[in-house]
Design a protein around this motif. Structure first.
Motif, PDB file in Angstrom:
ATOM      1  N   UNK A  76       0.942  -1.200  -0.045  1.00 46.09           N
ATOM      2  CA  UNK A  76      -0.168  -0.103  -0.100  1.00 46.09           C
ATOM      3  C   UNK A  76       0.823   1.251  -0.008  1.00 46.09           C
ATOM      4  N   UNK A  77       0.815   2.105  -1.136  1.00 45.31           N
ATOM      5  CA  UNK A  77       1.685   3.070  -1.168  1.00 45.31           C
ATOM      6  C   UNK A  77       0.847   4.210  -1.842  1.00 45.31           C
ATOM      7  N   UNK A  78       1.256   5.534  -1.546  1.00 50.38           N
ATOM      8  CA  UNK A  78       0.560   6.718  -2.429  1.00 50.38           C
ATOM      9  C   UNK A  78       0.746   6.529  -3.790  1.00 50.38           C
ATOM     10  N   UNK A  79       0.046   7.381  -4.827  1.00 49.06           N
ATOM     11  CA  UNK A  79       0.220   7.360  -5.966  1.00 49.06           C
ATOM     12  C   UNK A  79       1.715   7.975  -6.585  1.00 49.06           C
ATOM     13  N   UNK A 104       2.491  -0.062 -13.975  1.00 46.53           N
ATOM     14  CA  UNK A 104       2.134  -0.333 -15.546  1.00 46.53           C
ATOM     15  C   UNK A 104       0.596  -0.170 -15.667  1.00 46.53           C
ATOM     16  N   UNK A 105       0.210  -0.317 -16.895  1.00 47.18           N
ATOM     17  CA  UNK A 105      -1.166  -0.063 -17.201  1.00 47.18           C
ATOM     18  C   UNK A 105      -1.966  -1.235 -16.731  1.00 47.18           C
ATOM     19  N   UNK A 106      -1.337  -2.571 -16.530  1.00 43.71           N
ATOM     20  CA  UNK A 106      -1.769  -3.840 -16.035  1.00 43.71           C
ATOM     21  C   UNK A 106      -2.603  -3.636 -14.721  1.00 43.71           C
ATOM     22  N   UNK A 107      -3.834  -4.421 -14.884  1.00 43.36           N
ATOM     23  CA  UNK A 107      -4.733  -4.449 -13.476  1.00 43.36           C
ATOM     24  C   UNK A 107      -5.121  -6.048 -13.152  1.00 43.36           C
ATOM     25  N   UNK A 119     -10.507  -5.715 -12.556  1.00 42.39           N
ATOM     26  CA  UNK A 119      -9.558  -5.088 -12.915  1.00 42.39           C
ATOM     27  C   UNK A 119      -9.130  -3.782 -12.401  1.00 42.39           C
ATOM     28  N   UNK A 120      -9.464  -3.727 -10.912  1.00 42.11           N
ATOM     29  CA  UNK A 120      -9.023  -2.419 -10.453  1.00 42.11           C
ATOM     30  C   UNK A 120      -7.793  -2.511  -9.479  1.00 42.11           C
ATOM     31  N   UNK A 121      -6.895  -3.334  -9.178  1.00 36.40           N
ATOM     32  CA  UNK A 121      -5.871  -3.435  -8.769  1.00 36.40           C
ATOM     33  C   UNK A 121      -4.676  -3.157  -9.506  1.00 36.40           C
ATOM     34  N   UNK A 122      -3.893  -2.109  -9.489  1.00 33.39           N
ATOM     35  CA  UNK A 122      -2.666  -1.941 -10.458  1.00 33.39           C
ATOM     36  C   UNK A 122      -1.648  -2.706  -9.980  1.00 33.39           C
ATOM     37  N   UNK A 123      -0.684  -3.310 -10.962  1.00 27.12           N
ATOM     38  CA  UNK A 123       0.532  -4.044 -11.034  1.00 27.12           C
ATOM     39  C   UNK A 123       1.731  -3.185 -11.100  1.00 27.12           C
ATOM     40  N   UNK A 124       2.745  -3.513 -10.242  1.00 32.91           N
ATOM     41  CA  UNK A 124       3.746  -2.782 -10.520  1.00 32.91           C
ATOM     42  C   UNK A 124       4.579  -3.725 -11.467  1.00 32.91           C
TER      43      UNK A 124
END
Length: 108
Positions: A20-23, A32-35, A40-45
Motif C-alpha cells: 500500500x503506497x501513495x500514487x 504499469x497499465x496492467x490491472x 481489473x481495479x488493482x494496479x500491478x507494479x
C-alpha cells in the motif's frame, strides 16, 4: 504497509502480497497499465521493479530468514523469460550488492 492475501479455500493458489503506497510512490515503483482481479481495479507494479525491490529487501533484511530471496527465486521460476541473466546480474549488483547474485544463483 504490506498485506498478504491467502486464499484458504484453495491452497494451490499462491499467496499474494499487496503493498500500500501513495500514487507518487507507485509511479516511482514502475507502475504499469496492467490491472488484476476480476474487476481489473488493482494496479500491478512492473516485473523488473518488483524484482529490484525484492532483491534490495533480501540484501537488507537477512533477519527475515531469507524469505525475500525465496520470493525472488519463485518470481524467476514462474516467469523464466521475463528477464535475462545479464539483466538479473545487473539488478543484483545495483540493488543487492556484490553477493546478491551468488546467493540467488549459487550454482552459477
Amino acid at each position: 504497509m504490506a498485506t498478504r492475501f491467502i486464499y484458504r479455500k484453495d491452497p494451490s493458489v499462491i499467496p499474494i502480497d499487496f503493498i500500500w503506497v501513495d500514487d507518487e510512490s507507485f509511479t516511482k515503483m514502475g507502475a504499469t497499465l496492467e490491472r488484476t482481479t476480476e474487476r481489473k481495479d488493482i494496479p500491478v507494479v512492473d516485473f523488473i521493479a518488483l524484482l529490484a525491490m525484492k532483491i534490495s529487501a533480501f540484501e537488507n533484511g537477512k533477519n527475515r530468514g531469507y524469505r525475500d530471496l525465496l520470493d525472488v527465486r519463485m518470481l524467476l521460476d514462474y516467469n523464466p523469460d521475463a528477464i535475462s541473466e545479464e539483466q538479473l546480474r545487473e539488478l543484483c549488483d545495483r540493488y543487492g550488492g556484490p553477493s546478491a547474485y551468488a546467493e540467488l544463483r549459487p550454482d552459477s
